[in-house]
Enzyme design. Structure first.
Site, PDB file in Angstrom:
ATOM      1  N   HIS A 263     -35.668   6.601   1.330  1.00 23.36           N
ATOM      2  CA  HIS A 263     -34.997   7.650   2.096  1.00 23.36           C
ATOM      3  C   HIS A 263     -35.847   8.912   2.273  1.00 23.36           C
ATOM      4  O   HIS A 263     -35.436   9.812   2.999  1.00 23.36           O
ATOM      5  CB  HIS A 263     -33.670   8.024   1.434  1.00 23.36           C
ATOM      6  CG  HIS A 263     -33.854   8.848   0.202  1.00 23.36           C
ATOM      7  ND1 HIS A 263     -34.319   8.307  -0.978  1.00 23.36           N
ATOM      8  CD2 HIS A 263     -33.686  10.161  -0.011  1.00 23.36           C
ATOM      9  CE1 HIS A 263     -34.415   9.269  -1.876  1.00 23.36           C
ATOM     10  NE2 HIS A 263     -34.034  10.407  -1.320  1.00 23.36           N
TER      11      HIS A 263
ATOM     12  N   HIS B 240     -36.898  14.056   4.480  1.00 31.35           N
ATOM     13  CA  HIS B 240     -35.780  13.500   3.716  1.00 31.35           C
ATOM     14  C   HIS B 240     -34.699  13.042   4.682  1.00 31.35           C
ATOM     15  O   HIS B 240     -34.043  13.860   5.323  1.00 31.35           O
ATOM     16  CB  HIS B 240     -35.235  14.576   2.773  1.00 31.35           C
ATOM     17  CG  HIS B 240     -34.312  14.053   1.737  1.00 31.35           C
ATOM     18  ND1 HIS B 240     -33.010  13.697   2.012  1.00 31.35           N
ATOM     19  CD2 HIS B 240     -34.511  13.810   0.421  1.00 31.35           C
ATOM     20  CE1 HIS B 240     -32.437  13.279   0.892  1.00 31.35           C
ATOM     21  NE2 HIS B 240     -33.323  13.335  -0.085  1.00 31.35           N
TER      22      HIS B 240
END
Length: 160
Positions: free
Chosen positions: A66, A81
């Protein structure tokens, strides 16, 4: 003299995903909103393709797929992110196309994310892009509006 000129040059960071540019203060996570992890901007994505926002070397791809740390060609550390609290998915819904040590160009496809899966889990989609060394960099300008991944500049910075 020439070093001073180079230091003041604005460097672009491109949108990593299609969507709408968002201020960090609007990201529903205190660490991002209060710039505890660095300064930058975010995108509220409307598509799952993730492109590199800069030219550089992939320094780290998290095990949960992620987040990406990229060291730009000028030596700046950047964090991308995808979503908020997406670490909890443990990689589910993410496909990664780069590895640590790979050199990427702005606009190279680095990942794909299933945004519907994130929504199903109630996770915010805001995707912050941060400069993680505030003592070495300064965000000069953040842009707003609709962003096209790899084409539109999300923000610019300069080395200090």
């Amino acid at each position: 003299m020439f070093g001073a000129l180079k230091k003041n040059k604005e460097i672009p960071v491109y949108a990593p995903m299609n969507g709408v540019a968002t201020a960090l203060s609007d990201v529903p996570d205190e660490a991002f909103a209060e710039k505890m992890l660095g300064d930058g901007a975010a995108v509220l994505p409307d598509g799952g393709e993730v492109l590199s926002p800069v030219d550089g070397v992939v320094a780290d791809v998290t095990d949960t797929k992620h987040a990406f740390c990229i060291t730009t060609d000028d030596g700046t550390d950047l964090l991308l992110h995808i979503g908020v609290n997406t670490v909890n998915l443990k990689g589910e819904g993410f496909s990664v196309f780069v590895s640590d040590g790979d050199h990427v160009k702005a606009g190279d496809k680095i990942a794909q994310v299933d945004l519907e899966l994130l929504k199903k889990h109630g996770l915010p989609l805001e995707t912050p892009v941060l400069l993680t060394e505030p003592e070495k960099t300064e965000v000069v300008k953040t842009n707003s509006g609709t962003m096209h991944a790899g084409k539109d500049v999300l923000f610019t910075y300069k080395k200090i």
